[in-house]
Design an enzyme around this catalytic site. Sequence first.
Site, PDB file in Angstrom:
ATOM      1  N   GLU A   1       9.636   1.170  10.904  1.00 22.74           N
ATOM      2  CA  GLU A   1      10.680   2.200  10.762  1.00 22.74           C
ATOM      3  C   GLU A   1       9.987   3.540  10.836  1.00 22.74           C
ATOM      4  O   GLU A   1       9.237   3.904   9.918  1.00 22.74           O
ATOM      5  CB  GLU A   1      11.399   2.032   9.428  1.00 22.74           C
TER       6      GLU A   1
ATOM      7  N   GLU B   1       9.348  16.128  15.050  1.00 21.25           N
ATOM      8  CA  GLU B   1       9.902  15.861  13.719  1.00 21.25           C
ATOM      9  C   GLU B   1       9.224  16.798  12.718  1.00 21.25           C
ATOM     10  O   GLU B   1       8.018  16.688  12.465  1.00 21.25           O
ATOM     11  CB  GLU B   1       9.630  14.408  13.323  1.00 21.25           C
TER      12      GLU B   1
ATOM     13  N   LYS C   1       0.883  -1.173   0.000  1.00 18.81           N
ATOM     14  CA  LYS C   1       0.000   0.000   0.000  1.00 18.81           C
ATOM     15  C   LYS C   1       0.918   1.219   0.000  1.00 18.81           C
ATOM     16  O   LYS C   1       1.479   1.596   1.034  1.00 18.81           O
ATOM     17  CB  LYS C   1      -0.876  -0.021   1.256  1.00 18.81           C
TER      18      LYS C   1
HETATM   19  P1  NAD Z   1       2.442   8.256   7.529  1.00 22.63           P
HETATM   20  O1  NAD Z   1       2.593   7.458   8.779  1.00 22.63           O
HETATM   21  O2  NAD Z   1       1.471   9.367   7.514  1.00 22.63           O
HETATM   22  O3  NAD Z   1       2.035   7.312   6.316  1.00 22.63           O
HETATM   23  C1  NAD Z   1       2.825   6.208   5.939  1.00 22.63           C
HETATM   24  C2  NAD Z   1       1.942   5.181   5.264  1.00 22.63           C
HETATM   25  O4  NAD Z   1       1.019   4.677   6.218  1.00 22.63           O
HETATM   26  C3  NAD Z   1       1.111   5.721   4.108  1.00 22.63           C
HETATM   27  O5  NAD Z   1       1.079   4.768   3.079  1.00 22.63           O
HETATM   28  C4  NAD Z   1      -0.258   5.889   4.735  1.00 22.63           C
HETATM   29  O6  NAD Z   1      -1.299   5.806   3.810  1.00 22.63           O
HETATM   30  C5  NAD Z   1      -0.289   4.712   5.687  1.00 22.63           C
HETATM   31  N1  NAD Z   1      -1.235   4.819   6.802  1.00 22.63           N
HETATM   32  C6  NAD Z   1      -1.685   5.937   7.415  1.00 22.63           C
HETATM   33  N2  NAD Z   1      -2.563   5.609   8.389  1.00 22.63           N
HETATM   34  C7  NAD Z   1      -2.659   4.260   8.391  1.00 22.63           C
HETATM   35  C8  NAD Z   1      -3.400   3.332   9.174  1.00 22.63           C
HETATM   36  N3  NAD Z   1      -4.220   3.717  10.159  1.00 22.63           N
HETATM   37  N4  NAD Z   1      -3.255   2.016   8.921  1.00 22.63           N
HETATM   38  C9  NAD Z   1      -2.421   1.587   7.943  1.00 22.63           C
HETATM   39  N5  NAD Z   1      -1.717   2.424   7.156  1.00 22.63           N
HETATM   40  C10 NAD Z   1      -1.824   3.750   7.391  1.00 22.63           C
HETATM   41  O7  NAD Z   1       3.909   8.752   7.156  1.00 22.63           O
HETATM   42  P2  NAD Z   1       4.327   9.719   5.962  1.00 22.63           P
HETATM   43  O8  NAD Z   1       3.910  11.099   6.350  1.00 22.63           O
HETATM   44  O9  NAD Z   1       3.901   9.133   4.678  1.00 22.63           O
HETATM   45  O10 NAD Z   1       5.920   9.599   5.998  1.00 22.63           O
HETATM   46  C11 NAD Z   1       6.737  10.378   6.785  1.00 22.63           C
HETATM   47  C12 NAD Z   1       7.151   9.650   8.057  1.00 22.63           C
HETATM   48  O11 NAD Z   1       7.844   8.448   7.711  1.00 22.63           O
HETATM   49  C13 NAD Z   1       8.117  10.441   8.913  1.00 22.63           C
HETATM   50  O12 NAD Z   1       7.751  10.327  10.264  1.00 22.63           O
HETATM   51  C14 NAD Z   1       9.449   9.738   8.683  1.00 22.63           C
HETATM   52  O13 NAD Z   1      10.388   9.889   9.698  1.00 22.63           O
HETATM   53  C15 NAD Z   1       9.006   8.331   8.511  1.00 22.63           C
HETATM   54  N6  NAD Z   1      10.041   7.550   7.814  1.00 22.63           N
HETATM   55  C16 NAD Z   1      10.817   6.691   8.552  1.00 22.63           C
HETATM   56  C17 NAD Z   1      11.841   5.973   7.949  1.00 22.63           C
HETATM   57  C18 NAD Z   1      12.722   5.051   8.750  1.00 22.63           C
HETATM   58  O14 NAD Z   1      13.438   4.266   8.146  1.00 22.63           O
HETATM   59  N7  NAD Z   1      12.710   5.103  10.076  1.00 22.63           N
HETATM   60  C19 NAD Z   1      12.070   6.122   6.581  1.00 22.63           C
HETATM   61  C20 NAD Z   1      11.276   7.017   5.860  1.00 22.63           C
HETATM   62  C21 NAD Z   1      10.253   7.720   6.500  1.00 22.63           C
END
Ligand code: NAD
Length: 503
Positions: free
Chosen positions: A266, A397, A191
Amino acid sequence: MSALEENIARAKTYISRFAEDGVMNHIGGENVAAVSGETFEIISPVDLSKLADVAKSDAADIDRAAQAAKEAFKTWSKTPGAERRKILIKVAEAIEARAEEIAFVECMDTGQALRFMSKAALRGAANFRYFADQAPASEDGAVTRTPTQMNTTTRRPIGPVGVITPWNTPFMLSTWKIAPALAAGCTVVQKPAEFSPMTAKLLVEIAESAGLPKGVLNVVNGLGETAGKSLTEHKDIKAIAFVGESQTGSHIMRQGAATLKRVHFELGGKNPVIVFDDADIDRAVDAATFMIYSLNGERCTSSSRLLVQDTIYDDFTDRVAKVAKSIKVGHPLDPETVVGPLIHPVHEEKVLSYFETAEKEGATIAAGGEKIGKDGCYIGPTLFTNANNDMAIAQEEIFGPVLTAIPFKDEADALRIANDVEYGLAAYLWTNDLNRAMRMTDELEAGMMWVNSENIRHLPTPFGGVKSSGIGRDGGDWSFDFYMETVNVSFPRAEHKIPKLGS
Ligand code: NAD
């Protein structure tokens, strides 16, 4: 024609298909619309123009994809590792052959600068190659013996898995999660993030064109709260590999509880770069600015907190401000651009809101701190000085090109400030004192640390965070441990006395 104009023309040839056909789901080898027929629109961060319609999926689409993955698992999990390796190496080659297309589509979808995205496909291919090479031995384990027993411990793929990816550097991150899953013999339902779903579509097409059997990798687009949630709740999906915000990780844990889902997270970071006055200052300035202003600062391992020893604080922050002011902000396809537009107006608004908060809290803007131009989500590389670790800009963040500089007195002070956040993903340490480096790295609360270096990824090493930054590790054999079940079988070596409980 300028280089930028040429690149824009080339990008159009790559993204026009998405404008025409939309970004549909890819299930069991077929390009399909959502069962409901619904779509949502994605926009370009460059000028906010519409890029494509995307399938707005729900539980019915997830179920369809889970069934396809379950069916394909029967064959893929039994395909010998050496055979899986061959196919995955072909996928790597096919990614390399379409590297330019991947880079251009990624730039237009995410706003990331071409100078960084041109390497995204190659990093993705490297992920496939590395994990492909581990596939043949992925099931191997250990044999242990006692006088009466011989134990064989082996691994087997856990089943169809869900991979949920964020919007930042989506191609590279997808390959990082998907390649080891496939190498381990799992099938996948991905997804992708709703803001940047295009290159996930390219990846599944490329993989199948290189020989990956249909149904082994499936992509379902949609919103997190519906499509993502359904994926985490589906009974046939045995594990969820998730990259995204810490708060979303908590939701996923709750959603997956009923089906006892295995999770790998992550999550976010608020990573310190700590500079002592004995460090190589020129190199430290380059590394600190690279780690916050490259990839628009939309990077989990970005060094968003700059902790500088008070003896060199003014000089060091002056130099960082000078670099920040000289960085070219512009169209992601301009070869000169370092910082492109942020992913989406919603995210831009969040980043801009920190500028107001910082001012109220008393921090000083030493560089940037404002939106650039009217169209697109462009903001200037920003440095806040006069900050302390209690401020929101030091604790939360921001996920943009925004750096918060805080002075420290000595080692104890640096450690206290560095560890005083909820996150613990990465830390960067600058000192020429080896003993100090040993002492500091012993105490820093981070899953990954780099001494006198920017972030350099080596695939056999563990990647992941402590505290609110994650659960589990990627890379090396850690990825296989997550995607596989470890099974022990005990054989008798000699007859032994079995306890008799009745006559
Ligand atoms: P997000 O958590 O908003 O979304 C990530 C994914 O989760 C998307 O595909 C979203 O549609 C999905 N999602 C959202 N709510 C959900 C739910 N209730 N159930 C299942 N899936 C759901 O994150 P984002 O804004 O897309 O990305 C940025 C974040 O990702 C930042 O916090 C960043 O630090 C983190 N990140 C971490 C790493 C790592 O390796 N630690 C790498 C890249 C990004």
